[in-house]
Scaffold this motif. Structure first.
Motif, mmCIF file in Angstrom:
data_model
loop_
_atom_site.group_PDB
_atom_site.id
_atom_site.type_symbol
_atom_site.label_atom_id
_atom_site.label_comp_id
_atom_site.label_asym_id
_atom_site.label_seq_id
_atom_site.Cartn_x
_atom_site.Cartn_y
_atom_site.Cartn_z
ATOM 1 N N ASN A 297 0.833 -1.206 0.000
ATOM 2 C CA ASN A 297 0.000 0.000 0.000
ATOM 3 C C ASN A 297 0.861 1.247 0.000
ATOM 4 O O ASN A 297 2.000 1.239 0.472
ATOM 5 C CB ASN A 297 -0.921 0.028 1.219
ATOM 6 C CG ASN A 297 -1.988 -1.054 1.210
ATOM 7 O OD1 ASN A 297 -2.651 -1.281 2.212
ATOM 8 N ND2 ASN A 297 -2.172 -1.737 0.090
ATOM 9 N N ALA A 298 0.303 2.349 -0.519
ATOM 10 C CA ALA A 298 1.019 3.618 -0.541
ATOM 11 C C ALA A 298 1.241 4.152 0.874
ATOM 12 O O ALA A 298 2.271 4.783 1.164
ATOM 13 C CB ALA A 298 0.247 4.633 -1.383
ATOM 14 N N ASP A 299 0.293 3.915 1.759
ATOM 15 C CA ASP A 299 0.399 4.373 3.136
ATOM 16 C C ASP A 299 1.375 3.471 3.886
ATOM 17 O O ASP A 299 1.111 2.295 4.115
ATOM 18 C CB ASP A 299 -0.976 4.330 3.805
ATOM 19 C CG ASP A 299 -0.952 4.867 5.238
ATOM 20 O OD1 ASP A 299 0.132 5.280 5.704
ATOM 21 O OD2 ASP A 299 -2.022 4.842 5.891
ATOM 22 N N ARG A 300 2.502 4.025 4.294
ATOM 23 C CA ARG A 300 3.515 3.211 4.950
ATOM 24 C C ARG A 300 3.076 2.709 6.319
ATOM 25 O O ARG A 300 3.670 1.771 6.861
ATOM 26 C CB ARG A 300 4.825 3.985 5.057
ATOM 27 C CG ARG A 300 5.490 4.184 3.694
ATOM 28 C CD ARG A 300 6.850 4.827 3.810
ATOM 29 N NE ARG A 300 7.443 5.017 2.490
ATOM 30 C CZ ARG A 300 8.573 5.671 2.270
ATOM 31 N NH1 ARG A 300 9.237 6.191 3.295
ATOM 32 N NH2 ARG A 300 9.055 5.810 1.046
ATOM 33 N N ALA A 301 2.021 3.306 6.875
ATOM 34 C CA ALA A 301 1.509 2.825 8.158
ATOM 35 C C ALA A 301 0.938 1.420 8.031
ATOM 36 O O ALA A 301 0.836 0.695 9.020
ATOM 37 C CB ALA A 301 0.440 3.776 8.680
ATOM 38 N N ALA A 302 0.577 1.028 6.813
ATOM 39 C CA ALA A 302 0.058 -0.323 6.582
ATOM 40 C C ALA A 302 1.161 -1.359 6.685
ATOM 41 O O ALA A 302 0.875 -2.562 6.773
ATOM 42 C CB ALA A 302 -0.607 -0.398 5.209
ATOM 43 N N GLY A 303 2.412 -0.941 6.678
ATOM 44 C CA GLY A 303 3.513 -1.877 6.752
ATOM 45 C C GLY A 303 3.770 -2.564 5.425
ATOM 46 O O GLY A 303 3.327 -2.108 4.373
ATOM 47 N N SER A 304 4.471 -3.683 5.476
ATOM 48 C CA SER A 304 4.905 -4.379 4.274
ATOM 49 C C SER A 304 4.524 -5.847 4.333
ATOM 50 O O SER A 304 4.149 -6.366 5.383
ATOM 51 C CB SER A 304 6.427 -4.247 4.097
ATOM 52 O OG SER A 304 6.818 -2.885 4.032
#
Length: 363
Positions: A297-304
């Motif tokens: 996801n573009a939102d890095r808060a979602a993690g990897s």
């Protein structure tokens, strides 16, 4: 053929392991993975599966007088590959002294050998890796075709030769298709999707970096792929299946530490588009698996959903990669969940990285 897209960087007995060759080239109908579609609850008393809830290893009881729970009755469209697989498979016959097939490796799995490869989409190379951009990356899916002769069960130990190969996981979603004619449109391809699956597409980053330079694609860099216990029809996830994408968060942990919970809704290309791309110059046979590529996801808060992405972000933000790749003894878990936090119908992947037998040697 198992097709899936390149990643950047129930019961245990019910799995989606495509089509294993047996004597006379047939599978018994009850063994056909394309019959094994299941709902999120096999009965009114079935417990809700949470992110950290282990999946039962027992199979649902057989019933008489009708199809088993989660197994669709034959549709009558016998001219399609999906129905022909469900309705015309014959039981293998064995004779005295004739060897039987070996039992499947891992809990409740049967390796696929009838299909020949897989294609998977990928994130663009990180700018921090000083790699040139992939031509037409935004308009043409980047896919590879990999081996599909061996799959791993959701709780099987995963063997590797050496930690120096850069052991990594890749959390993905995937679809299993019916027969797909050559040169179908995405709209036509959407009608060929039969089952949804959850995948851990293991990767060896150090090996992959070398193989990419050859121009021939991956081989050693893509070990056997793991699958969650259950494959389901799209209607079983309700509104989470829309626009040819799966809007569910894939919760990924390493040794209990959260790596990410990215959603499949941000796929650059939908599954119908990936299928149409794979079938542009070839037909795809029933049972072909198309992977989403690593969920991101573009939102890095979602993690990897893979360590390669974690390390790439670290290089961009800190100037160096600090997170190590997997080591022997590390445990990886993955489970897809709905937006309200309920565990999804695929079940949970929970595996441990181990040294392959016969490869004991200093790192």
């Amino acid at each position: 053929m198992l097709l899936a897209a390149l990643g950047g960087g129930p019961a245990q007995a019910q799995t989606i392991d495509a089509l294993r060759p047996v004597r006379d080239g047939f599978l018994a109908p009850q063994d056909s993975p394309l019959r094994r579609t299941v709902v999120s609850g096999l009965s009114d008393a079935a417990p809700t599966v949470g992110v950290d809830t282990p999946i039962s290893a027992s199979s649902p009881p057989r019933q008489t007088g009708g199809p088993l729970p989660g197994r669709p009755a034959a549709s009558g469209a016998a001219d399609t590959g999906y129905d022909s697989l469900n309705r015309t498979r014959k039981k293998p016959r064995y004779y005295p002294a004739q060897p039987r097939p070996k039992p499947p490796p891992g809990p409740g799995t049967r390796p696929s050998g009838e299909l020949t490869g897989q294609l998977r989409p990928t994130l663009p190379p990180s700018a921090s890796a000083n790699k040139p951009p992939i031509p037409d990356f935004d308009t043409i899916p980047v896919m590879y075709q990999g081996a599909s002769d061996d799959f791993l069960g959701p709780q099987a130990d995963v063997p590797f030769v050496t930690e120096a190969d850069g052991i990594d996981f890749e959390g993905e979603f995937g679809v299993i298709v019916d027969d797909v004619p050559m040169a179908v449109s995405p709209e036509q391809a959407a009608q060929r999707i039969r089952l949804l699956v959850q995948i851990n597409d293991w990767s060896l980053r150090a090996v992959g970096a070398r193989e990419v330079r050859t121009g021939f694609g991956f081989l050693q860099a893509k070990p056997s792929t793991s699958f969650a216990p259950m494959a389901v029809t799209p209607d079983e996830v309700g509104d989470a299946w829309r626009d040819g994408r799966l809007d569910m968060a894939l919760h990924v942990h390493r040794n209990g530490e959260r790596i990410g919970a990215a959603s499949g809704r941000e796929m650059a290309f939908s599954f119908p588009q990936l299928i149409a791309h794979a079938a542009r110059t070839r037909r795809l046979t029933a049972g072909t698996i198309i992977g989403s590529g690593t969920v991101s996801n573009a939102d890095r808060a979602a993690g990897s959903s893979c360590l390669a992405e974690v390390r790439a972000i670290e290089m961009i933000e800190r100037g160096e990669a600090r997170t190590p790749f997997l080591r022997f003894g590390d445990e990886v878990t993955m489970q897809a969940c709905f937006a309200d936090g309920r565990g999804g119908p695929f079940g949970r992947i929970a595996q441990r990285v181990v040294r392959a037998a016969g490869t004991d040697r200093p790192e």
